[in-house]
Design a protein around this motif. Structure first.
Motif, PDB file in Angstrom:
ATOM      1  N   ASP A 230       0.663  -0.857  -0.065  1.00  0.00           N
ATOM      2  CA  ASP A 230       0.549   0.094   0.361  1.00  0.00           C
ATOM      3  C   ASP A 230       1.080   1.277   0.110  1.00  0.00           C
ATOM      4  OD1 ASP A 230      -2.298   1.461   0.125  1.00  0.00           O
ATOM      5  OD2 ASP A 230      -2.479   1.459   2.913  1.00  0.00           O
ATOM      6  N   PRO A 231       1.234   2.530  -0.525  1.00  0.00           N
ATOM      7  CA  PRO A 231       1.663   3.453  -0.915  1.00  0.00           C
ATOM      8  C   PRO A 231       1.297   4.220   0.006  1.00  0.00           C
ATOM      9  CG  PRO A 231       0.430   3.200  -3.285  1.00  0.00           C
ATOM     10  CD  PRO A 231      -0.152   1.966  -1.994  1.00  0.00           C
ATOM     11  N   GLN A 232       0.217   4.259   1.076  1.00  0.00           N
ATOM     12  CA  GLN A 232       0.035   4.896   2.361  1.00  0.00           C
ATOM     13  C   GLN A 232       0.916   4.521   3.054  1.00  0.00           C
ATOM     14  OE1 GLN A 232      -1.165   8.390   2.358  1.00  0.00           O
ATOM     15  NE2 GLN A 232      -1.242   7.934  -0.121  1.00  0.00           N
ATOM     16  N   GLU A 233       1.159   3.258   3.318  1.00  0.00           N
ATOM     17  CA  GLU A 233       1.229   2.080   5.004  1.00  0.00           C
ATOM     18  C   GLU A 233       2.979   2.890   3.767  1.00  0.00           C
ATOM     19  OE1 GLU A 233       0.673   1.020   7.086  1.00  0.00           O
ATOM     20  OE2 GLU A 233      -0.663   1.870   6.635  1.00  0.00           O
ATOM     21  N   TYR A 234       2.811   2.140   2.679  1.00  0.00           N
ATOM     22  CA  TYR A 234       4.928   3.026   2.807  1.00  0.00           C
ATOM     23  C   TYR A 234       5.454   3.831   3.307  1.00  0.00           C
ATOM     24  CZ  TYR A 234       9.240   2.946  -0.874  1.00  0.00           C
ATOM     25  OH  TYR A 234      11.026   2.733  -0.678  1.00  0.00           O
ATOM     26  N   ALA A 235       4.582   5.295   2.642  1.00  0.00           N
ATOM     27  CA  ALA A 235       4.905   6.351   2.938  1.00  0.00           C
ATOM     28  C   ALA A 235       5.252   6.711   4.287  1.00  0.00           C
ATOM     29  CB  ALA A 235       3.669   7.542   3.044  1.00  0.00           C
ATOM     30  N   LYS A 236       4.810   5.766   5.062  1.00  0.00           N
ATOM     31  CA  LYS A 236       4.648   6.214   6.613  1.00  0.00           C
ATOM     32  C   LYS A 236       6.037   5.989   7.719  1.00  0.00           C
ATOM     33  CE  LYS A 236      -0.098   5.906   7.546  1.00  0.00           C
ATOM     34  NZ  LYS A 236      -1.776   5.041   7.692  1.00  0.00           N
ATOM     35  N   LYS A 237       6.833   4.858   6.607  1.00  0.00           N
ATOM     36  CA  LYS A 237       8.151   4.385   6.958  1.00  0.00           C
ATOM     37  C   LYS A 237       8.952   5.138   6.998  1.00  0.00           C
ATOM     38  CE  LYS A 237       6.937  -0.018   6.894  1.00  0.00           C
ATOM     39  NZ  LYS A 237       6.768  -0.651   8.387  1.00  0.00           N
ATOM     40  N   PHE A 238       9.003   6.644   5.819  1.00  0.00           N
ATOM     41  CA  PHE A 238       9.855   7.420   6.273  1.00  0.00           C
ATOM     42  C   PHE A 238       9.388   8.180   6.930  1.00  0.00           C
ATOM     43  CE2 PHE A 238       9.218   5.762   2.274  1.00  0.00           C
ATOM     44  CZ  PHE A 238      10.901   5.318   2.190  1.00  0.00           C
ATOM     45  N   VAL A 239       7.925   8.668   7.748  1.00  0.00           N
ATOM     46  CA  VAL A 239       7.883  10.100   9.432  1.00  0.00           C
ATOM     47  C   VAL A 239       8.301   9.271  10.403  1.00  0.00           C
ATOM     48  CG1 VAL A 239       5.633  11.043  10.327  1.00  0.00           C
ATOM     49  CG2 VAL A 239       5.333  10.048   7.376  1.00  0.00           C
TER      50      VAL A 239
ATOM     51  N   LYS B 285       6.803  12.137  14.736  1.00  0.00           N
ATOM     52  CA  LYS B 285       5.799  13.130  13.897  1.00  0.00           C
ATOM     53  C   LYS B 285       4.560  12.613  14.467  1.00  0.00           C
ATOM     54  CE  LYS B 285       8.330  16.701  13.572  1.00  0.00           C
ATOM     55  NZ  LYS B 285       8.375  17.886  13.737  1.00  0.00           N
ATOM     56  N   THR B 286       3.236  12.883  14.075  1.00  0.00           N
ATOM     57  CA  THR B 286       1.731  12.280  13.760  1.00  0.00           C
ATOM     58  C   THR B 286       1.377  12.025  12.355  1.00  0.00           C
ATOM     59  OG1 THR B 286       0.756  14.108  14.066  1.00  0.00           O
ATOM     60  CG2 THR B 286       1.150  12.388  16.052  1.00  0.00           C
TER      61      THR B 286
END
Length: 79
Positions: free
Chosen positions: A65-74, A78-79
């Protein structure tokens, strides 16, 4: 002796054809978009290295899932 009157237009024609084909490939291929569709689970990536004296194998799991992948970089704070 080279006849530049023939060679130069041929080189220009070939360059134009390559440019036109590349442009058409990028613009008129809607069914072949890059990336993958959002879905559950992971993509499994593997890298293997082998030589005469040994080797190494590594596997990564990446969220599909692209959204889950992007969360790995936060960052964690941060929330």
């Amino acid at each position: 002796m080279l006849d530049w009157g023939i060679i130069a237009p041929l080189v220009g024609l070939i360059a134009f054809a390559v440019f036109a084909l590349a442009w058409m490939r990028l613009r008129f291929d809607p069914g072949k978009a890059r990336g993958s569709e959002p879905k559950q689970g992971d993509h499994v990536l593997t890298a293997d290295y082998q030589s005469g004296l040994g080797g190494h194998s590594t596997t990564w799991r990446v969220p599909a899932d692209p959204q889950e992948y992007a969360k790995k970089f936060v960052p964690k704070d941060k929330t």
